[in-house]
Design a protein around this motif. Structure first.
Motif, short mmCIF file in Angstrom:
data_model
loop_
_atom_site.label_atom_id
_atom_site.label_comp_id
_atom_site.label_asym_id
_atom_site.label_seq_id
_atom_site.Cartn_x
_atom_site.Cartn_y
_atom_site.Cartn_z
N TYR A 5 0.80 -1.21 0.00
CA TYR A 5 0.00 0.00 0.00
C TYR A 5 0.84 1.27 0.00
O TYR A 5 0.46 2.28 -0.59
N ALA A 6 1.97 1.24 0.68
CA ALA A 6 2.82 2.43 0.75
C ALA A 6 4.24 2.16 0.28
O ALA A 6 5.07 3.07 0.30
N SER A 7 4.53 0.93 -0.14
CA SER A 7 5.91 0.57 -0.49
C SER A 7 6.46 1.39 -1.65
O SER A 7 7.66 1.72 -1.67
N PHE A 8 5.60 1.74 -2.60
CA PHE A 8 6.08 2.47 -3.77
C PHE A 8 6.53 3.89 -3.43
O PHE A 8 7.20 4.55 -4.23
N LEU A 9 6.18 4.38 -2.22
CA LEU A 9 6.57 5.73 -1.82
C LEU A 9 8.02 5.79 -1.33
O LEU A 9 8.60 6.87 -1.29
N ALA A 10 8.58 4.66 -0.94
CA ALA A 10 9.86 4.66 -0.25
C ALA A 10 11.11 4.63 -1.13
O ALA A 10 12.12 5.23 -0.75
N PRO A 11 11.12 3.95 -2.29
CA PRO A 11 12.41 3.75 -2.97
C PRO A 11 13.16 5.02 -3.34
O PRO A 11 14.38 5.11 -3.10
N ILE A 12 12.52 6.01 -3.93
CA ILE A 12 13.23 7.19 -4.41
C ILE A 12 13.82 8.00 -3.25
O ILE A 12 15.03 8.31 -3.26
N PRO A 13 13.03 8.41 -2.24
CA PRO A 13 13.66 9.14 -1.13
C PRO A 13 14.70 8.33 -0.37
O PRO A 13 15.70 8.89 0.08
N THR A 14 14.48 7.03 -0.25
CA THR A 14 15.46 6.18 0.45
C THR A 14 16.78 6.14 -0.32
O THR A 14 17.86 6.26 0.28
N GLY A 15 16.70 5.95 -1.63
CA GLY A 15 17.90 5.94 -2.43
C GLY A 15 18.66 7.25 -2.38
O GLY A 15 19.89 7.29 -2.32
N TYR A 16 17.92 8.34 -2.36
CA TYR A 16 18.52 9.68 -2.28
C TYR A 16 19.27 9.85 -0.96
O TYR A 16 20.42 10.30 -0.93
N ILE A 17 18.63 9.49 0.14
CA ILE A 17 19.25 9.64 1.46
C ILE A 17 20.44 8.70 1.62
O ILE A 17 21.48 9.08 2.16
N ALA A 18 20.31 7.45 1.14
CA ALA A 18 21.41 6.50 1.26
C ALA A 18 22.63 6.95 0.48
O ALA A 18 23.77 6.71 0.91
N GLY A 19 22.42 7.62 -0.65
CA GLY A 19 23.54 8.11 -1.44
C GLY A 19 24.33 9.18 -0.73
O GLY A 19 25.52 9.38 -1.02
N ILE A 20 23.69 9.87 0.21
CA ILE A 20 24.36 10.95 0.93
C ILE A 20 24.96 10.48 2.25
O ILE A 20 26.11 10.76 2.57
N PHE A 21 24.18 9.75 3.01
CA PHE A 21 24.58 9.38 4.37
C PHE A 21 25.09 7.95 4.50
O PHE A 21 25.59 7.57 5.55
N GLY A 22 24.96 7.13 3.46
CA GLY A 22 25.40 5.75 3.55
C GLY A 22 24.28 4.81 3.92
O GLY A 22 23.17 5.22 4.29
N ALA A 23 24.59 3.51 3.83
CA ALA A 23 23.55 2.49 3.96
C ALA A 23 23.57 1.74 5.28
O ALA A 23 22.61 1.03 5.59
N LYS A 24 24.63 1.85 6.07
CA LYS A 24 24.77 0.98 7.24
C LYS A 24 23.57 1.07 8.15
O LYS A 24 22.94 0.04 8.49
N TYR A 25 23.23 2.27 8.58
CA TYR A 25 22.16 2.40 9.56
C TYR A 25 20.78 2.33 8.92
O TYR A 25 19.83 1.86 9.56
N LEU A 26 20.67 2.76 7.67
CA LEU A 26 19.38 2.62 6.98
C LEU A 26 19.00 1.15 6.83
O LEU A 26 17.85 0.76 7.10
N VAL A 27 19.94 0.34 6.42
CA VAL A 27 19.66 -1.10 6.27
C VAL A 27 19.48 -1.76 7.63
O VAL A 27 18.50 -2.49 7.87
N GLY A 28 20.40 -1.50 8.55
CA GLY A 28 20.36 -2.17 9.85
C GLY A 28 19.11 -1.86 10.65
O GLY A 28 18.46 -2.76 11.18
N VAL A 29 18.75 -0.59 10.73
CA VAL A 29 17.57 -0.21 11.50
C VAL A 29 16.29 -0.77 10.89
O VAL A 29 15.42 -1.29 11.59
N ASN A 30 16.18 -0.70 9.57
CA ASN A 30 14.96 -1.18 8.92
C ASN A 30 14.86 -2.70 8.92
O ASN A 30 13.77 -3.26 9.01
N LEU A 31 16.01 -3.39 8.85
CA LEU A 31 15.99 -4.85 8.99
C LEU A 31 15.55 -5.25 10.39
O LEU A 31 14.73 -6.16 10.57
N LEU A 32 16.05 -4.56 11.40
CA LEU A 32 15.65 -4.84 12.77
C LEU A 32 14.16 -4.54 12.98
O LEU A 32 13.44 -5.33 13.60
N LEU A 33 13.70 -3.41 12.44
CA LEU A 33 12.29 -3.05 12.56
C LEU A 33 11.40 -4.10 11.90
O LEU A 33 10.39 -4.54 12.47
N SER A 34 11.75 -4.51 10.69
CA SER A 34 10.98 -5.54 9.99
C SER A 34 10.94 -6.84 10.77
O SER A 34 9.90 -7.51 10.85
#
Length: 496
Positions: A118-147
């Motif tokens: 329902y909301a998954s299509f909203l996430a890829p573009i802003p997530t990719g933009y933020i990951a390109g600037i700040f890196g992926a370690k905490y974005l992946v780790g936090v979201n994997l733990l949350l899931s």
């Protein structure tokens, strides 16, 4: 993220003798290197996400009473398989219920399963933009733990009511998409050009392995341990993987605490021409005008058209066309995913071998891989209608399609890293939007065609899918490139 000064400091090695020495030192390590260890961790991350994504669909037949089973052709664009888990219905109906049973009708079940999107299509573009600037370690780790935590809570949410489990699934879908999208920014800093395909394919094969294992044992767990066990097991695995992620993963080799000096030098020097992180601005106008980029995006749409049809309807094809019972169709689907997982890893190794030996140019390798990944499966899908009366022939063709179809992963599907490494995360998010859109349309069209004509519906589904996939291949072969585009280089970057 490392600064340009730090990068130059570590990478101040010429591209002749010293780099060759560093390469020789690290090449002896092979799969024991830190970068291959990172690929394995991303593989485990993808395994956890896909197994959690499939768990509810596997458990659904056991969660509802026998009079409210989900219709096998309830379309959903969720990746990986959503409806394939009806393969366990036949067995589960004859076993004693283990765990709470809910009075959810087909409509409620369909809403719960599809709420992931329902909301998954909203996430890829802003997530990719933020990951390109700040890196992926905490974005992946936090979201994997949350899931993973949300997976553990699904049994409690089901007891609390339909609304809560729908909300939980929506949040879980967002977390998983953010983890999957942001991980691609790691390879901008970690994947040497001559090892790019094998590292990414090892990581991506985690999706297929997660689907394979969940399909293979999910129904058994529901029967013997109760349906809540599937959420506790795969949710627990995800939590363990997230803790390993926080401990062992770094956004770049420069700041890694355990990497050897030789491997660090090799990686940094091999990526020295790639430039620094993109910053906050993006060359949007140049991206819109870039035909090589459009070639990749169009191919994502056309390739995931057939991919989503197979994911959603392959077990139903086994049952309705090949006359295989639902339980066995789930096992057969798992076996095809297992062969695809092996093909993905071997394909990455083969492509990097051809590239490192300079047997073909990189652009030739990308286009050749893409062509194999489209043409062979296209021949298979066109042929299936005429061999449908032979189970062995149909399964042989489907196995061939599963293996050769993975070649696209070493072709157009990884080509963004070649043409715009500085914007990989953002463009990967954009390509995922095209994939989600394709899945939403293709699953709906396939369901309509199959329901309208039981005899020729599958033939029409495959013919339309092949036509669309071939058009994407032609577009990519014409406009695809494998060199960094001018708008993706630091010197030619124009802030908008």
């Amino acid at each position: 993220m490392p600064s340009r000064t730090e990068t130059k400091g570590v990478g101040a090695i010429s591209s002749d003798g010293n780099l060759s020495t560093a390469h020789a030192q690290t090449s002896r390590k092979g799969f024991c290197s830190v970068r291959h260890g990172l690929a394995l961790l991303v593989h485990l991350c993808n395994f956890s996400i896909d197994s959690q994504r499939m768990s509810l669909s596997i458990a659904m037949p056991a969660m509802v009473n026998s009079t409210a089973q989900l219709r096998p052709l309830n379309a959903s664009t969720e990746r990986p398989p959503v409806d394939s888990q009806d393969g366990w219905n036949g067995t589960l109906q004859h076993s004693e219920a283990m765990g709470p049973v809910y009075d959810w009708g087909p409509e409620i079940q369909g809403i719960i399963l599809s709420s992931y999107n329902y909301a998954s299509f909203l996430a890829p573009i802003p997530t990719g933009y933020i990951a390109g600037i700040f890196g992926a370690k905490y974005l992946v780790g936090v979201n994997l733990l949350l899931s993973s935590v949300l997976a553990l809570l699904i049994p409690l949410a089901a007891d609390a009511g339909v609304l809560l489990i729908i909300v939980l699934r929506i949040v879980q879908g967002l977390a998983q998409v953010m983890a999957l999208t942001s991980q691609f920014s790691l390879w901008v800093k970690w994947a040497p050009p001559l090892e790019k395909s094998q590292l990414i394919n090892i990581a991506v094969s985690g999706h297929l392995m997660g689907s394979f294992i969940t399909l293979l044992i999910g129904g058994f767990l529901c029967q013997t341990k109760g349906w809540p066990s599937i959420f506790y097991i795969f949710g627990g695995i995800g939590c363990a993987c997230s803790f390993l992620w926080f401990l062992l993963v770094y956004d770049d080799p420069i700041h890694h605490r355990f990497i050897s000096a030789g491997e660090k030098e090799y990686i940094v020097c091999s990526l020295a021409q790639q430039g620094c992180s993109p910053g906050w601005s993006l060359p949007i106008k140049a991206m819109i005008k870039s035909l090589p980029l459009w070639g990749i995006l169009v191919f994502h749409f056309t390739e995931f058209w057939i991919f989503n049809i197979l994911i959603a309807y392959l077990p139903a094809y086994f049952n309705s066309v090949l006359q295989v019972n639902f339980r066995d169709s789930g096992v057969l689907s798992a076996l095809l995913l297992g062969t695809a997982c092996i093909g993905t890893i071997l394909g990455g190794l083969l492509v990097d071998f051809l590239h490192s030996r300079k047997i073909f140019r990189l652009v030739t390798i990308r286009k050749l891989s893409t062509a194999i990944g489209v043409l062979v499966p296209s021949v298979v899908f066109v042929s299936l209608h005429w061999v449908r009366f032979s189970f062995s022939a149909s399964m042989g063709l489907l196995a061939l399609s599963s293996v050769t179809g993975t070649f696209c992963q070493t072709g157009a599907l990884v080509n963004i890293l070649d043409i715009a490494p500085r914007y990989t995360s953002f463009l990967q998010g954009l390509s995922e939007v095209f994939a989600y859109l394709s899945g939403a349309i293709s699953s709906t069209v396939a369901g309509f065609l199959i329901s309208q004509d039981s005899e020729f519906g599958w033939r029409n589904v495959f013919l339309i899918a092949v036509s669309i996939n071939m058009s994407g291949l032609v577009f990519y072969l014409i406009f695809g490139q494998a060199k960094v585009q001018d708008w993706a280089t630091e010197q030619n970057f124009t802030q908008l």
